[in-house]
Design an enzyme around this catalytic site. Structure first.
Site, PDB file in Angstrom:
ATOM      1  CD  GLU A  58      -9.574   1.755  -7.533  1.00 50.49           C
ATOM      2  OE1 GLU A  58      -9.566   0.930  -7.499  1.00 50.49           O
ATOM      3  OE2 GLU A  58      -9.102   1.929  -5.881  1.00 50.49           O
ATOM      4  CG  HIS A 117      -1.858  -0.778   1.083  1.00 50.37           C
ATOM      5  ND1 HIS A 117      -3.103  -1.623   0.063  1.00 50.37           N
ATOM      6  CD2 HIS A 117      -1.903  -2.393   1.714  1.00 50.37           C
ATOM      7  CE1 HIS A 117      -3.770  -1.581   0.352  1.00 50.37           C
ATOM      8  NE2 HIS A 117      -3.411  -2.700   0.887  1.00 50.37           N
TER       9      HIS A 117
END
Length: 283
Positions: free
Chosen positions: A165, A135
């Protein structure tokens, strides 16, 4: 003075001058001098009292000015802290872009504009990046894509991090057709970008873009952005279903009516075939 002897006649009066000198405190010049001295003392006392009051007033004014300046500094620090908290609450901490609260706060001003283009941007296969590189690397990708968007948009455009995203761009004064060019520039910039994290190496990140505009029809100006974002979302998922890394726009067609555009969209292609909606592509 008169005198007589043995029942005789009074003698002729005699005059005797008696002078009684005044005490020193009865001297006229001394009394005048004492009066003048008393007046001078009273004047000096009054002047001393006036100067004392003046000094007290100056000290009080200086104290008030000092307290006012301290209060001003405290208020300034409070305003700065409040501004920082407000900015933090209206922005995404990872990318620095705005968030949904910023859109809600500015919607009253945005809806006064003639029109807005809506661009929804989604990074392709982003979960693979998180799963493979972690991440932390995914955060690097998000930050640098946000920087690219900020660099390519106009100052008046609003850029938001819409989801994990996903990014949302609102372009004042543009329709979906004119927004396609900016969407393509963003898509090509993301595809060509090489990220700073060394673990990514030459990994190429792509994105899919869906575009629409607000209002969908002039009679739907009272509606919020929900319908426009939904059409942009449909356009984006159509791009993803056809291979990703592309841009498409979905806008009302010639047969569009307020009733049809506000009804639940269950079959986009059927609505396109009926002329209620139409697709736009770059170029």
């Amino acid at each position: 003075m008169q005198a007589r002897v043995d029942q005789g006649t009074w003698s002729a009066p005699a005059t005797l001058e008696i002078v009684i000198p005044a005490h020193w405190y009865e001297w006229r010049w001394l009394q005048v001098l004492a009066g003048l001295l008393l007046a001078a003392l009273l004047l000096l006392a009054a002047r001393w009292r006036w100067r004392r009051q003046k000094l007290q007033q100056q000290r009080l004014e200086a104290l008030i000015a000092q307290r006012t300046e301290e209060l001003h500094r405290v208020n300034q620090r409070l305003r700065q802290a409040n501004d920082a908290l407000t900015a933090e609450s209206l922005s995404d901490p990872l990318t620095g872009l705005g968030n949904r609260r910023l859109l809600a706060q500015n919607w009253h001003e945005l809806r006064c504009l003639p029109q807005l283009a809506v661009i929804l941007i989604d990074l392709d296969h982003f979960k693979r990046i998180n799963d493979r590189y972690g991440h932390g690397v995914g955060d690097v990708v998000l930050r640098e894509v946000a920087t690219l968007i900020q660099r390519l948009k106009e100052p008046q455009d609003m850029a938001l991090r819409w989801g994990g995203e996903e990014f949302l761009l609102l372009l004042p004064g543009l329709d979906a057709g004119r927004a396609l060019a900016l969407g393509e520039r963003i898509r090509l910039a993301v595809r060509a970008h090489r990220f700073n994290d060394p673990s990514l190496g030459d990994v190429q990140v792509t994105c899919s873009l869906g575009i629409s505009h607000w209002p969908l029809l002039p009679t739907l100006r009272e509606r919020d952005l929900g319908g426009s974002i939904e059409l942009a979302d449909f356009a984006m998922y159509r791009v993803k279903s056809r291979g990703r890394d592309a841009t498409a726009a979905l806008v009302p067609g010639a047969q569009a009516t307020p009733m049809l555009l506000t009804a639940p969209a269950t079959d986009i292609e059927r609505l396109v075939h009926a002329g209620v909606l139409r697709w736009l592509a770059p170029g």
